[in-house]
Scaffold this active site. Structure first.
Site, mmCIF file in Angstrom:
data_model
loop_
_atom_site.group_PDB
_atom_site.id
_atom_site.type_symbol
_atom_site.label_atom_id
_atom_site.label_comp_id
_atom_site.label_asym_id
_atom_site.label_seq_id
_atom_site.Cartn_x
_atom_site.Cartn_y
_atom_site.Cartn_z
ATOM 1 N N ASP A 280 1.560 -0.987 0.072
ATOM 2 C CA ASP A 280 0.007 -0.045 0.321
ATOM 3 C C ASP A 280 1.002 1.546 -0.161
ATOM 4 O OD1 ASP A 280 -2.472 1.590 0.386
ATOM 5 O OD2 ASP A 280 -2.995 1.040 2.531
ATOM 6 N N GLY A 281 0.813 2.521 -0.573
ATOM 7 C CA GLY A 281 1.143 3.430 -0.268
ATOM 8 C C GLY A 281 1.278 4.091 -1.780
ATOM 9 N N ASN A 282 1.897 3.404 -2.772
ATOM 10 C CA ASN A 282 2.649 4.123 -4.096
ATOM 11 C C ASN A 282 2.349 5.421 -4.196
ATOM 12 O OD1 ASN A 282 3.024 0.965 -4.297
ATOM 13 N ND2 ASN A 282 1.667 0.968 -5.960
ATOM 14 N N ARG B 148 0.833 9.415 -10.177
ATOM 15 C CA ARG B 148 0.216 7.908 -8.809
ATOM 16 C C ARG B 148 1.106 6.525 -9.925
ATOM 17 N NH1 ARG B 148 -3.396 7.942 -5.360
ATOM 18 N NH2 ARG B 148 -3.739 5.857 -6.345
ATOM 19 N N SER C 252 -6.717 -5.208 -6.247
ATOM 20 C CA SER C 252 -7.929 -6.885 -5.303
ATOM 21 C C SER C 252 -9.282 -5.915 -6.332
ATOM 22 C CB SER C 252 -7.951 -5.518 -4.122
ATOM 23 O OG SER C 252 -9.085 -4.088 -4.430
ATOM 24 N N LEU D 6 11.469 -20.754 -3.730
ATOM 25 C CA LEU D 6 10.003 -19.826 -3.214
ATOM 26 C C LEU D 6 8.763 -20.207 -4.255
ATOM 27 C CD1 LEU D 6 9.369 -17.227 -1.991
ATOM 28 C CD2 LEU D 6 9.750 -16.187 -3.771
ATOM 29 N N HIS E 144 3.833 3.664 -8.836
ATOM 30 C CA HIS E 144 3.363 1.612 -9.107
ATOM 31 C C HIS E 144 4.444 1.186 -10.049
ATOM 32 C CE1 HIS E 144 -1.024 2.479 -7.789
ATOM 33 N NE2 HIS E 144 -1.310 3.072 -8.175
ATOM 34 N N ARG F 125 -11.319 2.304 -9.642
ATOM 35 C CA ARG F 125 -10.080 3.343 -10.241
ATOM 36 C C ARG F 125 -10.326 3.891 -11.286
ATOM 37 N NH1 ARG F 125 -4.252 2.074 -5.986
ATOM 38 N NH2 ARG F 125 -5.478 1.734 -4.656
#
Ligand code: FPP
Length: 250
Positions: free
Chosen positions: A28-30, A41, A73, A139, A45, A79
């Site tokens: 969060d917070g880009n 913005r 999400s 991973l 990202h 958006r």
């Protein structure tokens, strides 16, 4: 290994840290990171993708078994279309370049979320990287895209109800393990740790079923600033937690 002397001096501490098997991250917070710098913005990202690359490398280096990243999400469709298109462009590039490189580095990739809303070209690339990496043993990298936890649970319930309707299973056989087997993350351990950046303290419909006993750690740093120092701070906090799973302290 880190080339930063401040981080390198932490090597003895690093050995004392508890390493979670599975880390989930709400990136969060880009947007705020970009605004604070007078940037668009979209630049936030773009910087966020660099942070994605950093955390994947960190998880490999620290031998975390599984990393789940919340990248879009089901609610993010609210958006502006330009921003959505930009994030999809980043994802497309990430899936077709970075993920292919990670497949070669023994990373096993799973993309979770609703695929019906994705264009067929992107779906085909996703299916290809998943198939190519299915036998990898390093991973487990899970990218939650067009993902919502409530929709995931509904989808599992619908599949189970279908099996009950055809007589394949009886209602008595429905238990936690059966539901576990029908959610997107089936076969992976539940997250031990959920991290959210940028000071917000909520789960926002991320891994709700799986995080029943996850430790939640919130940091003030915006996602694009996530680096090894923040990662170590999070692991330190996690290592100090007493995980009792409803029992009593050992
Ligand atoms: C949260 O910041 C970030 C997102 C909704 C998008 C995350 C996307 C990326 C990091 C890039 C694509 C991902 C991959 C795996 C390639 P925000 O926009 O909600 O920030 P704000 O709360 O400050 O507005």
């Amino acid at each position: 290994m880190s080339t930063n002397p401040a981080i390198a001096s932490l090597q003895p501490e690093r050995q004392a840290l508890k390493i979670p098997d599975h880390i989930g991250v709400i990136m969060d917070g880009n947007g705020r990171w970009a605004n604070a710098r007078g940037l668009r913005r979209s630049e936030g990202h773009r910087a966020g993708v660099q942070a994605v690359r950093r955390i994947v490398e960190l998880c490999i280096s620290y031998k975390v078994r599984c990393l789940t990243l919340f990248s879009f999400s089901s609610e993010n469709w609210r958006r502006p279309p330009d921003e959505i298109n930009f994030i999809f462009g980043l994802l497309r590039r990430f899936v077709s370049s970075d993920l292919n490189r990670l497949v070669a580095a023994n990373v096993r990739i799973r993309i979770i979320g609703e695929r019906a809303g994705l264009e067929s070209g992107l779906r085909a690339i996703i299916e290809e990287v998943e198939a190519k990496s299915a036998a990898n043993t390093g991973l487990d990298l899970v990218v939650a895209f067009n993902y919502g936890a409530k929709a995931e649970i509904v989808s599992a319930v619908r599949q189970i109800a279908g099996k009950v309707a055809t007589g394949e299973i009886s209602p008595d056989e429905i238990d936690e393990a059966l539901l576990d087997g029908h959610i997107y993350t089936h076969g992976l351990p539940d997250p031990d740790l959920i991290v959210r950046t940028s000071g917000e303290m909520r789960l926002s419909n991320f891994l709700l079923w799986q995080s029943a006993y996850a430790e939640l750690v919130f940091v003030e740093e915006a996602w694009p600033d996530f680096d090894e120092a923040v990662f170590l701070k999070v692991l330190r906090t996690y290592s100090e937690r007493d995980r009792r799973f409803g029992g009593i302290a050992s």
